[in-house]
Design a protein around this motif. Structure first.
Motif, PDB file in Angstrom:
ATOM      1  N   ASP A  98       0.816  -1.221   0.000  1.00  0.00           N
ATOM      2  CA  ASP A  98       0.000   0.000   0.000  1.00  0.00           C
ATOM      3  C   ASP A  98       0.843   1.261   0.000  1.00  0.00           C
ATOM      4  O   ASP A  98       0.472   2.271  -0.590  1.00  0.00           O
ATOM      5  N   THR A 106      -4.216   2.327 -12.229  1.00  0.00           N
ATOM      6  CA  THR A 106      -4.582   0.916 -12.375  1.00  0.00           C
ATOM      7  C   THR A 106      -3.340   0.047 -12.200  1.00  0.00           C
ATOM      8  O   THR A 106      -2.220   0.547 -12.128  1.00  0.00           O
ATOM      9  N   HIS A 141      -6.142  -8.740 -14.696  1.00  0.00           N
ATOM     10  CA  HIS A 141      -6.431  -7.737 -13.662  1.00  0.00           C
ATOM     11  C   HIS A 141      -5.821  -6.368 -13.994  1.00  0.00           C
ATOM     12  O   HIS A 141      -5.766  -5.492 -13.133  1.00  0.00           O
ATOM     13  N   LYS A 144      -7.693  -3.031 -13.000  1.00  0.00           N
ATOM     14  CA  LYS A 144      -8.197  -2.830 -11.638  1.00  0.00           C
ATOM     15  C   LYS A 144      -7.354  -1.806 -10.898  1.00  0.00           C
ATOM     16  O   LYS A 144      -6.174  -1.600 -11.218  1.00  0.00           O
ATOM     17  N   PHE A 145      -7.966  -1.219  -9.890  1.00  0.00           N
ATOM     18  CA  PHE A 145      -7.254  -0.278  -9.021  1.00  0.00           C
ATOM     19  C   PHE A 145      -6.822  -1.007  -7.752  1.00  0.00           C
ATOM     20  O   PHE A 145      -7.449  -2.002  -7.364  1.00  0.00           O
ATOM     21  N   LYS A 147      -7.361  -0.652  -4.691  1.00  0.00           N
ATOM     22  CA  LYS A 147      -8.391  -0.938  -3.674  1.00  0.00           C
ATOM     23  C   LYS A 147      -9.265  -2.137  -4.040  1.00  0.00           C
ATOM     24  O   LYS A 147      -9.956  -2.687  -3.181  1.00  0.00           O
ATOM     25  N   GLU A 148      -9.222  -2.567  -5.295  1.00  0.00           N
ATOM     26  CA  GLU A 148     -10.008  -3.729  -5.720  1.00  0.00           C
ATOM     27  C   GLU A 148      -9.219  -5.030  -5.569  1.00  0.00           C
ATOM     28  O   GLU A 148      -9.705  -6.090  -5.960  1.00  0.00           O
ATOM     29  N   LEU A 149      -8.002  -4.940  -5.037  1.00  0.00           N
ATOM     30  CA  LEU A 149      -7.132  -6.116  -4.980  1.00  0.00           C
ATOM     31  C   LEU A 149      -6.920  -6.587  -3.543  1.00  0.00           C
ATOM     32  O   LEU A 149      -6.938  -5.784  -2.609  1.00  0.00           O
ATOM     33  N   SER A 150      -6.674  -7.881  -3.381  1.00  0.00           N
ATOM     34  CA  SER A 150      -6.306  -8.442  -2.075  1.00  0.00           C
ATOM     35  C   SER A 150      -4.869  -8.047  -1.748  1.00  0.00           C
ATOM     36  O   SER A 150      -4.128  -7.582  -2.629  1.00  0.00           O
ATOM     37  N   LYS A 154      -1.842  -7.099  -4.365  1.00  0.00           N
ATOM     38  CA  LYS A 154      -1.123  -5.813  -4.322  1.00  0.00           C
ATOM     39  C   LYS A 154       0.387  -6.047  -4.248  1.00  0.00           C
ATOM     40  O   LYS A 154       1.174  -5.341  -4.875  1.00  0.00           O
TER      41      LYS A 154
END
Ligand SMILES: Nc1ncnc2c1ncn2[C@@H]1O[C@H](COP(=O)(O)OP(=O)(O)O)[C@@H](O)[C@H]1O
Ligand SMILES: [Mg+2]
Length: 262
Positions: A98, A106, A141, A144-145, A147-150, A154
């Motif tokens: 993070d 993305t 994927h 995807k952004f 926040k949409e990932l585990s 990430k």
């Protein structure tokens, strides 16, 4: 340093008489060393593990190799060149993806970020990001952004982004420490596969003895700080992938565990 064509084995990293103190150090008192007298050579292309208890100075040592923080005394060289600052041939993978991913970009844009900074043309960027997104198992994927990932996904994005910049040396600071046990195991296997495929030098920091034995060709054990040193080096001449049910792995596990019991 013998000059080498791109894609060949990276130069060795030589650490000599390394000491680190965070004090200003102008007083008459003996400085308070976090790390004291580390001597170590990491071969080019080696998968090297730095293993030690929390707070012993693993991140401090890795950050000095990265050039993020300065040395107090001693020398760290890559080939013939003293490491004084960060360089594009070295890249860090942190425990918390993070902190390193841009939430407004993305997956593909995150992976291409460094290439865009280097003004790599769009078509070439896509080629590179496709390759590394696939290599870390994130095909499908791309748009995807974060926040949409585990958490595990990430961490894969972070790894793909680092790999896209093609550093010769990967510095990994407890990169799987925040993952659940199953995801962690998958990532460990993927990392070995990627390392075998890309022939980079990997310096991997962990306080997890099992992880150290599953991954490392060589393990350097750091003593409890302050004045932490590398007290022991273990060669792990076992083939990959390694398994915790292998008696050789279990043998090493008990040998290395006994260090930390004392
Ligand atoms: N910037 C800093 N200023 C002062 N002390 C620090 C700093 N960074 C780390 N330390 C201290 O150095 C020691 C080693 O820290 P660290 O390298 O993070 O250990 P590890 O990664 O092995 O857990 C700790 O006692 C920590 O408090
Ligand atoms: Mg640390």
């Amino acid at each position: 340093m013998t000059s080498q064509p791109a894609g060949q084995t990276p130069a060795a990293i030589r650490i000599e008489n390394l000491r680190k103190s965070f004090q200003a150090g102008t007083g008459s008192r003996e400085p308070h060393y976090i790390i004291k007298d580390i001597d170590l050579t990491i071969k080019g292309g080696e998968f090297f593990i730095l293993l030690g208890p929390s707070g012993c100075g693993k991140s401090t040592l890795l950050n000095m190799i990265a050039g993020f923080i300065g040395k107090t005394e001693g020398r760290i060289a890559l080939g013939d060149n003293e490491i004084e600052r960060p360089g594009s041939e070295r890249a860090m993978v942190f425990q918390q993806a993070d902190a390193s991913l841009f939430p407004w970009l993305t997956v593909r844009e995150n992976v291409e970020f460094g290439l865009r900074m280097k003004k790599v043309p769009k078509a070439r960027r896509k080629e590179v990001s496709d390759r590394y997104i696939a290599l870390v198992g994130l095909a499908g994927h791309e748009n995807k952004f974060p926040k949409e990932l585990s958490g595990g996904m990430k961490q894969r994005v972070q790894l793909a982004r680092v790999l896209a910049n093609d550093p010769a040396i990967l510095l990994m600071d407890e990169p799987f420490g925040a993952l659940d046990a199953m995801t962690r195991r998958t990532m460990q296997k993927e990392l070995i596969r990627i390392w075998q495929e890309t022939k980079k030098t990997v310096i991997f920091v962990t306080h997890d003895i099992q992880e150290a034995i599953l991954l490392g060709q060589r393990i350097g054990i750091m003593s409890v700080g302050p004045s932490s040193r590398i007290t022991d080096l273990y060669d792990i001449p076992l083939a990959y992938p390694r398994d915790l049910s292998d008696p050789n792995v279990l043998d090493l596990l008990s040998t290395i565990e006994s260090h930390f019991d004392e």
